[in-house]
Design a protein around this motif. Sequence first.
Motif, short mmCIF file in Angstrom:
data_model
loop_
_atom_site.label_atom_id
_atom_site.label_comp_id
_atom_site.label_asym_id
_atom_site.label_seq_id
_atom_site.Cartn_x
_atom_site.Cartn_y
_atom_site.Cartn_z
N GLN A 56 0.84 -1.21 0.00
CA GLN A 56 0.00 0.00 0.00
C GLN A 56 0.87 1.26 0.00
O GLN A 56 0.58 2.23 -0.72
CB GLN A 56 -0.92 0.00 1.23
CG GLN A 56 -1.97 -1.10 1.22
CD GLN A 56 -1.48 -2.44 1.74
OE1 GLN A 56 -0.30 -2.59 2.09
NE2 GLN A 56 -2.37 -3.42 1.78
N LEU A 57 1.95 1.23 0.78
CA LEU A 57 2.86 2.38 0.82
C LEU A 57 3.55 2.57 -0.53
O LEU A 57 3.73 3.71 -0.99
CB LEU A 57 3.90 2.19 1.91
CG LEU A 57 3.42 2.26 3.36
CD1 LEU A 57 4.55 1.86 4.31
CD2 LEU A 57 2.89 3.65 3.71
N LEU A 58 3.95 1.47 -1.15
CA LEU A 58 4.62 1.57 -2.44
C LEU A 58 3.68 2.12 -3.51
O LEU A 58 4.08 3.00 -4.30
CB LEU A 58 5.13 0.19 -2.86
CG LEU A 58 5.86 0.14 -4.21
CD1 LEU A 58 7.11 1.00 -4.19
CD2 LEU A 58 6.20 -1.29 -4.59
N GLU A 59 2.46 1.64 -3.53
CA GLU A 59 1.52 2.15 -4.53
C GLU A 59 1.27 3.64 -4.34
O GLU A 59 1.25 4.40 -5.32
CB GLU A 59 0.19 1.38 -4.44
CG GLU A 59 -0.81 1.82 -5.51
CD GLU A 59 -1.96 0.86 -5.66
OE1 GLU A 59 -2.61 0.90 -6.72
OE2 GLU A 59 -2.21 0.06 -4.74
N LYS A 60 1.12 4.08 -3.12
CA LYS A 60 0.92 5.50 -2.84
C LYS A 60 2.12 6.32 -3.31
O LYS A 60 1.96 7.39 -3.91
CB LYS A 60 0.68 5.71 -1.35
CG LYS A 60 0.43 7.17 -0.96
CD LYS A 60 0.19 7.29 0.53
CE LYS A 60 -0.03 8.75 0.94
NZ LYS A 60 -0.25 8.88 2.41
N ALA A 61 3.32 5.81 -3.06
CA ALA A 61 4.54 6.54 -3.44
C ALA A 61 4.70 6.61 -4.95
O ALA A 61 5.05 7.66 -5.51
CB ALA A 61 5.76 5.87 -2.81
N LEU A 62 4.44 5.50 -5.64
CA LEU A 62 4.62 5.49 -7.10
C LEU A 62 3.55 6.31 -7.81
O LEU A 62 3.82 6.91 -8.86
CB LEU A 62 4.61 4.05 -7.62
CG LEU A 62 5.74 3.14 -7.12
CD1 LEU A 62 5.76 1.83 -7.88
CD2 LEU A 62 7.09 3.83 -7.19
#
Length: 292
Positions: A56-62
Motif C-alpha cells: 500500500q505504501l509503495l503504490e501510494k509513493a509510485l
Amino acid sequence: MHLVDAKGILTTNGGRCGMNIYRGCSHGCIYCDSRSKCYQFTHPFEDIEVKQNAPQLLEKALKSKRRKCMIGTGSMSDPYMHIEEELRLTRRCLEIILQYGFGLAIQTKSDRILRDIDLLDEINRSAKCVVQMTLTTYDDDLCKILEPNVCNTKRRIEVLEEMQKSGIPTVVWITPILPFINDTEENITSILNECVRVGVKGIIDFGMGLTLRDGDREYYYAALDKHFPGMKERYIKQYGNAYELPSPKAGELTEIFRKICKANGILSSPEDCFHFINDLPEKYSQMSLFDL
C-alpha cells in the motif's frame, strides 16, 4: 517474525529509489554487514520485521512520482527469505512496480526469485529489470558454512542462467572475499568462468576483501571460532580492529578478475555496474541475449 505498519517504504538517494520490505534476515550468512550496530536494530536480527503495509505504501509513493525510475530492493534484507513463500509481499510489490511502469533492480541469494520470473519478465519488457546475485564461493561445502540457510552458488548460477534465457540482464556481486578462506585463484576463476558462461552484464567487486563493523565483527568471529579454529586469532594479528580487511592476495585476484571481465566484455567497475543498474532509459526494449 513480527508485523509492523511502516510509515514509509521508499528512500531516495541521489535520484535512486530503494525499499526494504523486510528488516533482518534468516539466511544466516556469517559475514552479514546488516547485523552491524550502526543500523540500530531494536529486535533480534533473525526476528524478521515485516512491513505488512509495504504494498500500500509503495503504490501510494509510485502514484505521486512524476518521473519513472528504477526501484531497488535487497541491499539490506533479502526480499526472498523463507517467509516470502507465505507472505508474498515481494511479489505484490513487483505487481505494483509493473502496474505503474517503473523499473526494478532486485538483489537476492535465493532461488525463490524464480517463482516471480513471470513478473520480472513483464517488468523488463515494459520498463527494465536487473537481477543481482551474490556469489562468494564455488565450493558447496564451504558455501554451507558461509551462507547456511540459502541455496548454494551452483543453484544461484542456474537462476542466472534462467534469467539469461528470458533476456533479463544480471549483475553478480563477487563479495565478500574472506581472507584465508575463499580468497583463492581457483575459487575466483571458477565463479568468473560461470559468470561468463551465463552471460552476466556486470560483476561488482570491492577490492577482494571483507569489511567488519561492531556487531557484524562479533558474529563473524564467533562463526570463525566454530568452523575455523584459530582463524580469529589470525585475523586479529593481521588486521587488528580495522574496518577494511583486504585479502593478502587482493592484487593478484583483482588482476585475474579484470582480465577475465575485459576479455569477455563484462562491466567490472562498481561505477559502471551501478550506472547500468540504476539507469532507466526513457525508451527501453527488452535486451536480446546478444546484448548481455
